[in-house]
Scaffold this motif. Sequence first.
Motif, short mmCIF file in Angstrom:
data_model
loop_
_atom_site.label_atom_id
_atom_site.label_comp_id
_atom_site.label_asym_id
_atom_site.label_seq_id
_atom_site.Cartn_x
_atom_site.Cartn_y
_atom_site.Cartn_z
N HIS A 173 19.21 34.14 -54.29
CA HIS A 173 18.48 35.33 -53.89
C HIS A 173 18.52 35.56 -52.39
O HIS A 173 17.61 36.16 -51.82
CB HIS A 173 17.02 35.24 -54.37
CG HIS A 173 16.88 35.12 -55.85
ND1 HIS A 173 17.06 36.21 -56.69
CD2 HIS A 173 16.63 34.06 -56.65
CE1 HIS A 173 16.89 35.82 -57.95
NE2 HIS A 173 16.65 34.52 -57.95
N GLY A 174 19.56 35.09 -51.74
CA GLY A 174 19.71 35.35 -50.32
C GLY A 174 20.12 36.79 -50.08
O GLY A 174 20.49 37.52 -51.00
N GLY A 175 20.05 37.22 -48.84
CA GLY A 175 20.44 38.59 -48.53
C GLY A 175 20.01 39.00 -47.14
O GLY A 175 19.49 38.19 -46.36
N ILE A 176 20.21 40.27 -46.83
CA ILE A 176 19.81 40.82 -45.54
C ILE A 176 18.30 40.74 -45.40
O ILE A 176 17.55 41.04 -46.33
CB ILE A 176 20.29 42.27 -45.39
CG1 ILE A 176 21.82 42.34 -45.51
CG2 ILE A 176 19.84 42.86 -44.06
CD1 ILE A 176 22.37 43.75 -45.52
N VAL A 177 17.86 40.34 -44.22
CA VAL A 177 16.44 40.17 -43.95
C VAL A 177 15.89 41.43 -43.29
O VAL A 177 16.48 41.96 -42.36
CB VAL A 177 16.18 38.95 -43.05
CG1 VAL A 177 14.70 38.83 -42.69
CG2 VAL A 177 16.68 37.68 -43.73
N GLY A 178 14.75 41.91 -43.79
CA GLY A 178 14.12 43.08 -43.21
C GLY A 178 12.92 43.52 -44.04
O GLY A 178 12.79 43.15 -45.21
N SER A 179 12.07 44.32 -43.45
CA SER A 179 10.85 44.74 -44.12
C SER A 179 11.12 45.61 -45.34
O SER A 179 10.29 45.69 -46.25
CB SER A 179 9.95 45.51 -43.13
OG SER A 179 10.64 46.65 -42.62
N ASP A 180 12.28 46.27 -45.38
CA ASP A 180 12.61 47.15 -46.50
C ASP A 180 13.36 46.43 -47.62
O ASP A 180 13.68 47.03 -48.64
CB ASP A 180 13.46 48.33 -46.03
CG ASP A 180 12.71 49.25 -45.09
OD1 ASP A 180 11.47 49.33 -45.21
OD2 ASP A 180 13.36 49.86 -44.23
N PHE A 181 13.65 45.13 -47.43
CA PHE A 181 14.47 44.39 -48.39
C PHE A 181 13.64 43.31 -49.06
O PHE A 181 12.51 43.03 -48.67
CB PHE A 181 15.69 43.79 -47.69
CG PHE A 181 16.44 44.77 -46.83
CD1 PHE A 181 16.75 46.04 -47.30
CD2 PHE A 181 16.82 44.43 -45.54
CE1 PHE A 181 17.45 46.95 -46.52
CE2 PHE A 181 17.51 45.34 -44.74
CZ PHE A 181 17.82 46.60 -45.23
N ASP A 182 14.21 42.68 -50.08
CA ASP A 182 13.49 41.62 -50.79
C ASP A 182 13.21 40.42 -49.90
O ASP A 182 12.17 39.77 -50.02
CB ASP A 182 14.30 41.16 -52.01
CG ASP A 182 14.35 42.22 -53.09
OD1 ASP A 182 13.75 43.29 -52.91
OD2 ASP A 182 15.01 41.97 -54.12
N ASN A 183 14.15 40.10 -49.02
CA ASN A 183 13.97 38.98 -48.10
C ASN A 183 13.27 39.48 -46.83
O ASN A 183 13.91 39.99 -45.91
CB ASN A 183 15.32 38.35 -47.75
CG ASN A 183 15.94 37.62 -48.92
OD1 ASN A 183 15.50 36.54 -49.29
ND2 ASN A 183 16.95 38.23 -49.54
N LYS A 184 11.96 39.35 -46.82
CA LYS A 184 11.17 39.86 -45.69
C LYS A 184 11.30 38.97 -44.46
O LYS A 184 11.27 39.46 -43.32
CB LYS A 184 9.69 39.95 -46.09
CG LYS A 184 9.42 40.69 -47.38
CD LYS A 184 9.82 42.15 -47.30
CE LYS A 184 9.47 42.87 -48.59
NZ LYS A 184 10.00 44.27 -48.59
N ASN A 185 11.41 37.66 -44.70
CA ASN A 185 11.49 36.69 -43.61
C ASN A 185 12.69 35.77 -43.82
O ASN A 185 12.93 35.30 -44.94
CB ASN A 185 10.21 35.86 -43.53
CG ASN A 185 8.99 36.73 -43.33
OD1 ASN A 185 8.85 37.39 -42.30
ND2 ASN A 185 8.10 36.75 -44.32
#
Length: 323
Positions: A173-185
């Motif tokens: 479940h890795g991915g781009i980090v950002g407030s709009d994405f699943d990976n918040k931190n």
Amino acid sequence: MAAVIGLVLITVAVSMISGTSAHEVIPPVKPDGARLWYYWTWDSEQHTLIKQPYDSAAPSLFTDRNVAARDRATKTHGSRAGQDKLVHSLIGTTYPNNATSAAPFFVDLAANHYRSFSNTYLLEKQHGWRGVCIEPNPSYTAGLVMHRRCQVVRNVITASDGETVEFKMTNGHGGIVGSDFDNKNGGRSSVQIVGVNLNTLLDIFEAPKVIAYLSLDVEGAETYIIQNFNFKKHLFLIITVERPGKKFHEIAVNNGYWWANRLEITGEMLYLHESTPNFHTYMAEHRGSRQHPPDHSWVQSTRGVPQPHEYLLTPSWPVTVAA
């Protein structure tokens, strides 16, 4: 920080293979009979993808024991919700509307494991499809380059070329980090990666205008990636996407796509372009009598806040449609 620096140094240290281009077929063997493995990464200075040799003896900075365990234990060869079988049943083995190729073309973003729950593994292995597997996580590089015949890109896809994003390297479940994405931190497992736009990548690989299938699962970054895509230059006949939001749906509809079905409870959705073979037949069967959108379970379990899904039924599909 040391891991980040190490990853950058390894990437810089690998030399470019001269005299090659992205659309060339990767040689399956070297003259001595040994396999020759390559993958592609984005080079900001040359503003293109460059071909990198894969050294199977070099340890990955983010090797996860779970990946090796899946290789040993898994008996799963193909999609979790039957995406591969469905796509093949709609497309077949003859490439639609393209006289230059006899095989359908796919884009797998992000590819993850080379075969376990892969939406494109069986399309390639059993049906001769060709395409591109895009997976930034180096933990999956070995399996992809050694067991797949398609082009393998170890890079993140971003809204524009050369954009630097934080990417979480957690397997699964890795991915781009950002407030709009699943990976918040991001945390300790995240790195800074320079990305490439999907339009640019397809141009470099000389992808056909009509691309049969896009498997899109990027942990909440689906709209971010697709918002600047040029659908006039490259057209996906079929898109499967996890948990598409309202903006993603609007972009799809404005480019000739229809939401066709929910494939599993986690929110895997099927979109068909109106030029897809058997489009009217499938839509009449799966949308013709549907009066309500899917339930909200996938939103509650993954995003935390229930959201209405009525937008999936827009535009409405007639109950009776001529095939």
